[in-house]
Design a protein around this motif. Structure first.
Motif, PDB file in Angstrom:
ATOM      1  N   GLY A  16       0.852  -1.182   0.000  1.00  0.00           N
ATOM      2  CA  GLY A  16       0.000   0.000   0.000  1.00  0.00           C
ATOM      3  C   GLY A  16       0.889   1.232   0.000  1.00  0.00           C
ATOM      4  O   GLY A  16       1.910   1.257   0.698  1.00  0.00           O
ATOM      5  N   ILE A  17       0.523   2.235  -0.779  1.00  0.00           N
ATOM      6  CA  ILE A  17       1.333   3.461  -0.825  1.00  0.00           C
ATOM      7  C   ILE A  17       0.431   4.679  -0.972  1.00  0.00           C
ATOM      8  O   ILE A  17      -0.541   4.655  -1.727  1.00  0.00           O
ATOM      9  CB  ILE A  17       2.390   3.413  -1.965  1.00  0.00           C
ATOM     10  N   VAL A  18       0.766   5.720  -0.200  1.00  0.00           N
ATOM     11  CA  VAL A  18       0.124   7.023  -0.347  1.00  0.00           C
ATOM     12  C   VAL A  18       1.269   7.986  -0.641  1.00  0.00           C
ATOM     13  O   VAL A  18       2.132   8.217   0.209  1.00  0.00           O
ATOM     14  CB  VAL A  18      -0.632   7.452   0.926  1.00  0.00           C
ATOM     15  N   ILE A  19       1.296   8.496  -1.864  1.00  0.00           N
ATOM     16  CA  ILE A  19       2.379   9.385  -2.286  1.00  0.00           C
ATOM     17  C   ILE A  19       1.995  10.825  -1.994  1.00  0.00           C
ATOM     18  O   ILE A  19       1.000  11.333  -2.497  1.00  0.00           O
ATOM     19  CB  ILE A  19       2.693   9.194  -3.792  1.00  0.00           C
ATOM     20  N   GLU A  20       2.813  11.459  -1.168  1.00  0.00           N
ATOM     21  CA  GLU A  20       2.620  12.876  -0.858  1.00  0.00           C
ATOM     22  C   GLU A  20       3.269  13.733  -1.943  1.00  0.00           C
ATOM     23  O   GLU A  20       2.712  14.720  -2.387  1.00  0.00           O
ATOM     24  CB  GLU A  20       3.251  13.185   0.506  1.00  0.00           C
ATOM     25  N   THR A  36       4.009   7.398   2.281  1.00  0.00           N
ATOM     26  CA  THR A  36       3.815   6.470   3.387  1.00  0.00           C
ATOM     27  C   THR A  36       3.587   5.095   2.765  1.00  0.00           C
ATOM     28  O   THR A  36       2.756   4.943   1.866  1.00  0.00           O
ATOM     29  CB  THR A  36       2.610   6.870   4.265  1.00  0.00           C
ATOM     30  N   LEU A  37       4.355   4.121   3.229  1.00  0.00           N
ATOM     31  CA  LEU A  37       4.271   2.748   2.731  1.00  0.00           C
ATOM     32  C   LEU A  37       3.549   1.894   3.761  1.00  0.00           C
ATOM     33  O   LEU A  37       3.821   1.993   4.965  1.00  0.00           O
ATOM     34  CB  LEU A  37       5.675   2.175   2.493  1.00  0.00           C
ATOM     35  N   TYR A  38       2.664   1.024   3.290  1.00  0.00           N
ATOM     36  CA  TYR A  38       1.919   0.099   4.148  1.00  0.00           C
ATOM     37  C   TYR A  38       2.306  -1.311   3.716  1.00  0.00           C
ATOM     38  O   TYR A  38       1.874  -1.781   2.666  1.00  0.00           O
ATOM     39  CB  TYR A  38       0.413   0.351   4.015  1.00  0.00           C
ATOM     40  N   LEU A  39       3.158  -1.940   4.523  1.00  0.00           N
ATOM     41  CA  LEU A  39       3.699  -3.247   4.171  1.00  0.00           C
ATOM     42  C   LEU A  39       2.923  -4.365   4.858  1.00  0.00           C
ATOM     43  O   LEU A  39       2.990  -4.505   6.088  1.00  0.00           O
ATOM     44  CB  LEU A  39       5.168  -3.373   4.592  1.00  0.00           C
ATOM     45  N   PRO A  40       2.211  -5.191   4.098  1.00  0.00           N
ATOM     46  CA  PRO A  40       1.646  -6.403   4.696  1.00  0.00           C
ATOM     47  C   PRO A  40       2.816  -7.263   5.186  1.00  0.00           C
ATOM     48  O   PRO A  40       3.937  -7.155   4.672  1.00  0.00           O
ATOM     49  CB  PRO A  40       0.915  -7.082   3.538  1.00  0.00           C
ATOM     50  N   SER A  41       2.584  -8.103   6.151  1.00  0.00           N
ATOM     51  CA  SER A  41       3.678  -8.865   6.770  1.00  0.00           C
ATOM     52  C   SER A  41       4.519  -9.641   5.768  1.00  0.00           C
ATOM     53  O   SER A  41       5.737  -9.749   5.926  1.00  0.00           O
ATOM     54  CB  SER A  41       3.133  -9.808   7.843  1.00  0.00           C
ATOM     55  N   ASP A  42       3.892 -10.157   4.685  1.00  0.00           N
ATOM     56  CA  ASP A  42       4.674 -10.922   3.712  1.00  0.00           C
ATOM     57  C   ASP A  42       5.626 -10.056   2.900  1.00  0.00           C
ATOM     58  O   ASP A  42       6.539 -10.564   2.250  1.00  0.00           O
ATOM     59  CB  ASP A  42       3.762 -11.740   2.781  1.00  0.00           C
ATOM     60  N   LEU A  43       5.459  -8.722   2.947  1.00  0.00           N
ATOM     61  CA  LEU A  43       6.395  -7.805   2.295  1.00  0.00           C
ATOM     62  C   LEU A  43       7.307  -7.130   3.318  1.00  0.00           C
ATOM     63  O   LEU A  43       8.110  -6.269   2.972  1.00  0.00           O
ATOM     64  CB  LEU A  43       5.642  -6.734   1.501  1.00  0.00           C
ATOM     65  N   ALA A  44       7.162  -7.531   4.592  1.00  0.00           N
ATOM     66  CA  ALA A  44       8.009  -7.014   5.662  1.00  0.00           C
ATOM     67  C   ALA A  44       8.917  -8.168   6.128  1.00  0.00           C
ATOM     68  O   ALA A  44       9.666  -8.701   5.331  1.00  0.00           O
ATOM     69  CB  ALA A  44       7.142  -6.467   6.786  1.00  0.00           C
TER      70      ALA A  44
END
Length: 193
Positions: A90-94, A157-165
């Motif tokens: 997930g990404i929200v680009i400012e 802001t990056l939203y990393l699901p656990s499999d991408l963390a």
């Protein structure tokens, strides 16, 4: 034939019958036949419409299931304005930054703040007062993917699901439990050429 054509045909048939001097019984028979044709056409149209609606609904359900199974649905811990990449990041680009983008092995200097979904900060270059430099392939997959999406000066802001963390691996010294979703506020300070 659609309903309008059938009604037009019925009207023309009735008009012809009236003009040709056919008696009332003939006109009534023509009207009965026309009404039967219209009723049959209405039933056929309704049947086709029901089939079309069922097909559209089926397609929509299939798309929704595919979105959920491909991580395109927005998880509850991400904001509604997030963009989900095919990997599930997930990404929200400012600010997108300039046109320069890092490759897998390109050194990138980044300021970042990493938090758990409850807001607990587990690491921050801001707190240390110095940005970090690393290659996108040297960090967790979601973080690497995110920094490659921004140019110099970019913020997101990056939203990393656990499999991408860190996945099932816990990082106790940082307070990261196994299978934790992570959030990173990042700013690209520089991208090596």
């Amino acid at each position: 034939m659609n309903k309008i054509k059938i009604i037009a045909l019925a009207t023309m048939t009735a008009a012809l019958a009236a003009c040709s001097g056919n008696d009332k019984e003939s006109t009534t028979n023509n009207e009965d036949m026309t009404n039967d044709a219209v009723s049959q056409q209405e039933e056929q149209t309704l049947s086709q419409t029901a089939e079309e609606v069922a097909e559209v609904v089926s397609e929509q359900v299939t798309e929704a299931v595919e979105k959920v199974s491909s991580n395109e649905a927005i998880p509850s811990w991400m904001p509604k304005n997030v963009t989900i990449t095919p990997s599930g990041l997930g990404i929200v680009i400012e600010k997108p930054g300039d046109a320069t983008r890092a490759g897998e092995n390109t050194p990138v200097t980044v300021h970042y703040r990493g938090t758990l979904t409850d807001g607990t900060v587990f690491d921050s270059s801001y707190d240390r007062g110095q940005p970090a430099t690393f290659q996108p392939n040297q960090v967790v997959p979601g973080f690497g993917e995110g920094i490659r999406m921004l140019g110099k000066g970019g913020k997101a802001t990056l939203y990393l699901p656990s499999d991408l963390a860190y996945g099932p691996r816990a990082i106790p010294q940082a307070g990261i439990a196994a299978n934790s979703n992570l959030i990173f506020d990042i700013e690209i300070v520089d991208i090596a050429k």
